[in-house]
Design an enzyme around this catalytic site. Structure first.
Site, short mmCIF file in Angstrom:
data_model
loop_
_atom_site.label_atom_id
_atom_site.label_comp_id
_atom_site.label_asym_id
_atom_site.label_seq_id
_atom_site.Cartn_x
_atom_site.Cartn_y
_atom_site.Cartn_z
N GLY A 70 94.79 23.42 58.73
CA GLY A 70 95.09 23.43 57.31
C GLY A 70 93.90 23.66 56.41
O GLY A 70 94.06 23.79 55.19
N HIS A 162 96.95 18.88 28.62
CA HIS A 162 97.77 17.69 28.40
C HIS A 162 97.23 16.80 27.28
O HIS A 162 98.01 16.23 26.51
CB HIS A 162 97.86 16.88 29.69
N LYS A 224 107.62 5.03 23.68
CA LYS A 224 107.96 4.82 25.09
C LYS A 224 106.86 4.05 25.79
O LYS A 224 105.75 3.88 25.27
CB LYS A 224 108.18 6.15 25.81
#
Length: 343
Positions: A70, A162, A224
């Site tokens: 990998g 962001h 929130k």
């Protein structure tokens, strides 16, 4: 025409190289100095191909493979000595592999003698981890920035980071593009006379304010909390949304929980209908279903990361915006200017 940038890094912006506006040019396997040389990673080849076409760029062939265990292996298959090289590689899923591939391509280009390396990263995936929220956590955005800087990246072009706090993460110049230009015509095309723009949290308020101002619409925000990563709980709607069509504006959707919670809160506060606009369609499995179950009527996003075709989602291309920005950075003539901000 010069980019309307402002300095946001400690080193200052690198001025555009004076290059010829001619199209692709190649002598044998040597990339000539004039013009844009564009190399694609493995994250978003379709976007890279479209950018190359729009910029009339010289396409630099690359090879991105892996060993049996990998471990990533990359190679630049052309001589890029003295080239003004742009590497296109958003850090989409799997984010760690995409980031490492970008770093390896930058190191390969630096070792091959590229005059300047610009990373074109429409979606910078570690931007959510820009601060330590509790002891024992890393500043992952800073670590990712250092990786790219140490690999030889001279400048980075991003789309809608962001958080503004990322200004401190980079020591290299950052060119941030706003997606308002391609997204606003889509919203205006809906013809909603009673539209209200909603930020799903306090962190996205500045972005929502831009859209509210451009659309001449009132602004609301959802209060929130996040009990744990990738979990958002909407608490209260701040602003009058009763009887209005609400547009939730966010920078990204990952699990869909933030948008779904905001939609439910808005409908509970008397909103007539809810639409969602987000820039980066990261979309973990089940996210779209979660958003749909919250009675979100329209969903619009960009192709900053590869997006699978879905009749429920309108995908807006960002290649024209990015292409104008790259042409301006390279000193090439272009029509109009990209909407660029400092972070």
């Amino acid at each position: 025409m010069a980019l309307p940038w402002r300095q946001t890094s400690r080193r200052g912006f690198v001025q555009p190289m004076q290059t010829l506006p001619a199209g692709p040019a190649r002598a044998g396997n040597r990339i000539r100095k004039p013009g844009i040389a564009l190399a694609a990673g493995d994250a978003h080849p379709r976007l890279a191909q479209e950018l190359a076409r729009l910029c009339r760029a010289t396409v630099v062939p690359t090879s991105v493979t892996a060993f049996a265990d990998g471990e990533s292996r990359v190679r630049i298959e052309a001589d890029v000595a003295e080239a003004d090289l742009y590497i296109v590689q958003p850090t989409s899923t799997p984010a760690n592999e995409r980031l490492m591939t970008l770093a390896l391509l930058a190191d390969a280009a630096r070792g091959a003698g590229a005059a300047r390396i610009t990373a074109v990263v429409p979606y910078f995936g570690y931007a959510r981890q820009d601060v330590r929220k509790r002891p024992g956590e890393p500043r992952s955005a800073r670590v990712a920035a250092r990786l790219l800087e140490s690999a030889g990246v001279d400048r980075i072009v991003v789309l809608e980071l962001h958080s503004p706090a990322l200004e401190s993460a980079f020591d290299i110049p950052v060119v941030q593009l706003a997606a308002d230009e391609p997204m606003l015509p889509v919203v205006r095309g809906w013809g909603a006379a009673d539209l209200a723009v909603v930020s799903p949290d306090a962190g996205g308020l500045k972005r929502a304010q831009r859209y509210a101002s451009a659309l001449a619409a009132p602004l609301a925000v959802i209060a929130k909390t996040r009990p744990r990563p990738d979990v958002a709980v909407a608490l209260q709607v701040l602003g009058d949304v009763r009887g209005r069509s609400c547009l939730i504006v966010d920078d990204m959707a990952s699990t869909g929980g933030t948008i779904a919670g905001a939609a439910q809160a808005l409908l509970g506060a008397g909103a007539k209908e809810v639409h969602a606009l987000f820039i980066h369609s990261v979309m973990a499995p089940g996210a779209l279903e979660r958003i749909g179950a919250a009675s979100v009527r329209r969903i619009v996003t960009t192709d900053s990361v590869p997006a699978a075709a879905d009749p429920r989602v309108e995908v807006v291309p960002v290649a024209p915006l990015l292409a104008r920005a790259l042409a301006q950075l390279a000193g090439q003539p272009t029509e109009g200017t990209a909407n660029v901000e400092g972070i």
